[in-house]
Design a protein around this motif. Structure first.
Motif, PDB file in Angstrom:
ATOM      1  N   SER A 110       0.829  -1.217   0.000  1.00 20.20           N
ATOM      2  CA  SER A 110       0.000   0.000   0.000  1.00 20.20           C
ATOM      3  C   SER A 110       0.857   1.257   0.000  1.00 20.20           C
ATOM      4  O   SER A 110       0.529   2.252  -0.663  1.00 20.20           O
ATOM      5  CB  SER A 110      -0.946   0.007   1.201  1.00 20.20           C
ATOM      6  OG  SER A 110      -0.218   0.002   2.417  1.00 20.20           O
ATOM      7  N   ILE A 111       1.980   1.223   0.719  1.00 21.55           N
ATOM      8  CA  ILE A 111       2.903   2.362   0.748  1.00 21.55           C
ATOM      9  C   ILE A 111       3.468   2.607  -0.653  1.00 21.55           C
ATOM     10  O   ILE A 111       3.504   3.743  -1.143  1.00 21.55           O
ATOM     11  CB  ILE A 111       4.048   2.112   1.745  1.00 21.55           C
ATOM     12  CG1 ILE A 111       3.534   2.172   3.181  1.00 21.55           C
ATOM     13  CG2 ILE A 111       5.178   3.136   1.560  1.00 21.55           C
ATOM     14  CD1 ILE A 111       3.208   3.532   3.701  1.00 21.55           C
ATOM     15  N   HIS A 112       3.923   1.543  -1.299  1.00 23.84           N
ATOM     16  CA  HIS A 112       4.512   1.678  -2.631  1.00 23.84           C
ATOM     17  C   HIS A 112       3.483   2.160  -3.651  1.00 23.84           C
ATOM     18  O   HIS A 112       3.802   2.980  -4.522  1.00 23.84           O
ATOM     19  CB  HIS A 112       5.112   0.343  -3.072  1.00 23.84           C
ATOM     20  CG  HIS A 112       6.310  -0.055  -2.273  1.00 23.84           C
ATOM     21  ND1 HIS A 112       6.837  -1.328  -2.273  1.00 23.84           N
ATOM     22  CD2 HIS A 112       7.104   0.665  -1.437  1.00 23.84           C
ATOM     23  CE1 HIS A 112       7.881  -1.383  -1.482  1.00 23.84           C
ATOM     24  NE2 HIS A 112       8.059  -0.181  -0.954  1.00 23.84           N
TER      25      HIS A 112
ATOM     26  N   GLU B 110       0.910   4.058  -3.021  1.00 24.06           N
ATOM     27  CA  GLU B 110       0.666   5.475  -2.752  1.00 24.06           C
ATOM     28  C   GLU B 110       1.813   6.339  -3.261  1.00 24.06           C
ATOM     29  O   GLU B 110       1.597   7.411  -3.842  1.00 24.06           O
ATOM     30  CB  GLU B 110       0.447   5.703  -1.256  1.00 24.06           C
ATOM     31  CG  GLU B 110      -0.086   7.082  -0.921  1.00 24.06           C
ATOM     32  CD  GLU B 110      -0.571   7.195   0.515  1.00 24.06           C
ATOM     33  OE1 GLU B 110      -0.823   8.341   0.951  1.00 24.06           O
ATOM     34  OE2 GLU B 110      -0.684   6.163   1.203  1.00 24.06           O
ATOM     35  N   LYS B 111       3.042   5.881  -3.067  1.00 21.43           N
ATOM     36  CA  LYS B 111       4.205   6.622  -3.570  1.00 21.43           C
ATOM     37  C   LYS B 111       4.169   6.714  -5.101  1.00 21.43           C
ATOM     38  O   LYS B 111       4.437   7.777  -5.677  1.00 21.43           O
ATOM     39  CB  LYS B 111       5.501   5.946  -3.108  1.00 21.43           C
ATOM     40  CG  LYS B 111       5.845   6.192  -1.651  1.00 21.43           C
ATOM     41  CD  LYS B 111       6.927   5.258  -1.156  1.00 21.43           C
ATOM     42  CE  LYS B 111       8.246   5.466  -1.843  1.00 21.43           C
ATOM     43  NZ  LYS B 111       9.310   4.592  -1.275  1.00 21.43           N
TER      44      LYS B 111
ATOM     45  N   SER C 250       2.695  15.687   0.913  1.00 22.87           N
ATOM     46  CA  SER C 250       2.079  14.361   1.021  1.00 22.87           C
ATOM     47  C   SER C 250       3.135  13.267   0.881  1.00 22.87           C
ATOM     48  O   SER C 250       3.110  12.256   1.600  1.00 22.87           O
ATOM     49  CB  SER C 250       1.008  14.181  -0.060  1.00 22.87           C
ATOM     50  OG  SER C 250      -0.043  15.095   0.120  1.00 22.87           O
ATOM     51  N   PHE C 251       4.082  13.494  -0.032  1.00 21.85           N
ATOM     52  CA  PHE C 251       5.138  12.507  -0.248  1.00 21.85           C
ATOM     53  C   PHE C 251       6.034  12.410   0.988  1.00 21.85           C
ATOM     54  O   PHE C 251       6.441  11.314   1.386  1.00 21.85           O
ATOM     55  CB  PHE C 251       5.962  12.873  -1.475  1.00 21.85           C
ATOM     56  CG  PHE C 251       6.789  11.731  -1.992  1.00 21.85           C
ATOM     57  CD1 PHE C 251       6.230  10.796  -2.847  1.00 21.85           C
ATOM     58  CD2 PHE C 251       8.119  11.590  -1.619  1.00 21.85           C
ATOM     59  CE1 PHE C 251       6.988   9.728  -3.325  1.00 21.85           C
ATOM     60  CE2 PHE C 251       8.876  10.537  -2.089  1.00 21.85           C
ATOM     61  CZ  PHE C 251       8.312   9.600  -2.945  1.00 21.85           C
TER      62      PHE C 251
ATOM     63  N   LYS D   4       5.180  12.911   4.049  1.00 19.66           N
ATOM     64  CA  LYS D   4       4.430  12.198   5.101  1.00 19.66           C
ATOM     65  C   LYS D   4       4.453  10.693   4.868  1.00 19.66           C
ATOM     66  O   LYS D   4       4.641   9.911   5.807  1.00 19.66           O
ATOM     67  CB  LYS D   4       2.982  12.701   5.140  1.00 19.66           C
ATOM     68  CG  LYS D   4       2.823  14.082   5.746  1.00 19.66           C
ATOM     69  CD  LYS D   4       1.364  14.526   5.723  1.00 19.66           C
ATOM     70  CE  LYS D   4       1.219  15.943   6.287  1.00 19.66           C
ATOM     71  NZ  LYS D   4      -0.192  16.414   6.206  1.00 19.66           N
ATOM     72  N   ILE D   5       4.274  10.302   3.614  1.00 18.32           N
ATOM     73  CA  ILE D   5       4.275   8.861   3.319  1.00 18.32           C
ATOM     74  C   ILE D   5       5.667   8.268   3.528  1.00 18.32           C
ATOM     75  O   ILE D   5       5.814   7.115   3.954  1.00 18.32           O
ATOM     76  CB  ILE D   5       3.752   8.573   1.894  1.00 18.32           C
ATOM     77  CG1 ILE D   5       3.372   7.096   1.752  1.00 18.32           C
ATOM     78  CG2 ILE D   5       4.747   8.940   0.828  1.00 18.32           C
ATOM     79  CD1 ILE D   5       2.193   6.678   2.548  1.00 18.32           C
TER      80      ILE D   5
ATOM     81  N   THR E  69       5.974   7.668   7.212  1.00 22.40           N
ATOM     82  CA  THR E  69       5.219   6.460   7.561  1.00 22.40           C
ATOM     83  C   THR E  69       6.024   5.216   7.205  1.00 22.40           C
ATOM     84  O   THR E  69       6.071   4.244   7.972  1.00 22.40           O
ATOM     85  CB  THR E  69       3.866   6.431   6.815  1.00 22.40           C
ATOM     86  OG1 THR E  69       3.126   7.595   7.155  1.00 22.40           O
ATOM     87  CG2 THR E  69       3.065   5.185   7.172  1.00 22.40           C
ATOM     88  N   GLU E  70       6.668   5.255   6.040  1.00 25.32           N
ATOM     89  CA  GLU E  70       7.502   4.136   5.610  1.00 25.32           C
ATOM     90  C   GLU E  70       8.657   3.912   6.578  1.00 25.32           C
ATOM     91  O   GLU E  70       8.984   2.762   6.913  1.00 25.32           O
ATOM     92  CB  GLU E  70       8.031   4.389   4.204  1.00 25.32           C
ATOM     93  CG  GLU E  70       8.777   3.213   3.603  1.00 25.32           C
ATOM     94  CD  GLU E  70       9.249   3.490   2.192  1.00 25.32           C
ATOM     95  OE1 GLU E  70       8.891   2.719   1.287  1.00 25.32           O
ATOM     96  OE2 GLU E  70       9.985   4.487   2.002  1.00 25.32           O
TER      97      GLU E  70
END
Length: 371
Positions: free
Chosen positions: A137-139, A141-142, A169-170, A172-173, A176-177
């Motif tokens: 899901s992370i990948h 979204e990136k 946004s990037f 933040k993700i 999270t990663e």
């Protein structure tokens, strides 16, 4: 006698070649469209490769490309990639990353997009599959944010507000990663894939990167490759631009960094270092010119015990009047993972690092502009 010597040389050369453990990599383009030379190269910094071959190329023969590389004797998987020539302009695209160690590998790739078609026979297949599933899901979204960003910057009239929001946004993700890296390491402490992804990501120091590394198994943290990464991370931690230079303690005594001086160059060297000796007279001239204006120089030598007399001789011959400190056998120097000489740091009046490894010529320009 000459014939005997020639036979010996030829025999020795042949034995040397035959004695090498070679790793065979057979590559095939699943699209059956690629016939140019295929390149293979490490996908990481050379410092992680030791003496292993940096780069090789192969032409197609019977539909396959065959590489014979030096086998990786320590069993630690290293990341590699293919370089695929684009016919239009002779530029390259890189394939996805795959991994090699001592085991011969068959790698199927797609020359049109660089995708590697992994099978259960490929090294670290399960590790790759588990990692990709966990971070799916992370990948995604990136990738989505990257596509949006690409479309925005292609527009003739750019929407700066939208670009700014995308960058936020990037960021933040990515944070999270980072958090997920540590969680994944706790659950999968032997993951080579996580380790190499951490290597690729850690261009600056973050505590989460150090915490993630410490959650790996000893097979990773105790390896030569693991030590190289940890040393790199500690170098970023202590010596990043803008950070306060760490307090040095030589034989129990704190090194005075002459804070309050406008600029201080802290130079790590030793008396048999040729590049160090070549720079010393140039630094001496700059010190003589700018010391009274507020420029200070601190020389920290890591000379061995048996070379102390030579260190003193160099100081006397060059009339080095600045603070000369002996870090005997490099005890403090090693602690901060300084392995290259000379290594220097230019500090401001508060002891913050302005730059690292400034040459005498660059320093001269800098000081001329400041004084």
């Amino acid at each position: 006698m000459k014939k005997i010597l020639l036979i010996f040389i030829l025999t020795f050369s042949l034995a040397s070649v035959c004695g090498q453990n070679l790793l065979s990599v057979v590559a095939k383009d699943e699209s059956d469209a690629y016939s140019n030379t295929l390149l293979i190269a490490p996908a990481c910094d050379q410092k992680y490769m030791e003496t292993y071959k940096k780069l090789d190329s192969a032409g197609i023969e019977n539909g396959i490309f065959t590489f014979n590389l030096k086998s990786i004797e320590d069993h630690f998987p290293r990341p590699y990639k293919f370089g695929i020539i684009i016919k239009k302009n002779q530029s390259y695209i890189n394939s996805e990353i795959f991994y090699l160690n001592k085991t011969d590998q068959n790698i199927v790739f797609n020359a049109k997009n660089g995708v590697i078609n992994f099978s259960k026979d490929n090294l670290l297949y399960d590790d790759i599959s588990n990692f990709n599933e966990f971070f799916k899901s992370i990948h995604e979204e990136k990738n989505s944010l990257n596509r949006q960003y690409y479309l925005l910057i292609k527009q003739s009239i750019k929407n700066e507000d939208s670009i700014k929001l995308l960058k936020e946004s990037f960021a933040k993700i990515m944070d999270t990663e980072d958090d997920l890296y540590k969680d994944y390491a706790k659950k999968n402490p032997g993951s080579y894939i996580l380790f190499w992804n951490l290597v690729f990501k850690a261009n600056t120091y973050k505590p989460i990167y150090e915490d993630t590394f410490k959650n790996f198994d000893r097979i990773i943290t105790g390896s030569a490759v693991g030590n190289i990464f940890y040393n790199h991370l500690m170098s970023l931690k202590y010596f990043e631009k803008g950070k306060t230079f760490p307090q040095l303690n030589i034989k129990g005594k704190k090194v005075a960094l002459n804070l309050g001086k406008k600029y201080t160059l802290v130079d790590f060297w030793f008396s048999y270092c040729k590049p160090c000796l070549e720079e010393l007279p140039k630094y001496k001239a700059l010190y003589d010119s700018y010391n009274k204006s507020g420029f200070e120089y601190i020389g920290i030598s890591s000379d061995r015990t048996q070379d102390i007399a030579h260190w003193k001789k160099i100081i006397n011959e060059n009339k080095l009047q600045w603070q000369n400190i002996l870090d005997e056998n490099g005890a403090e120097t090693d602690k901060f993972e300084i392995k290259k000489f000379p290594t220097n740091f230019l500090l401001d009046s508060e002891g913050k690092i302005i730059t690292k490894d400034i040459s005498s010529k660059e320093l001269e320009v800098f000081l001329k502009n400041k004084f």
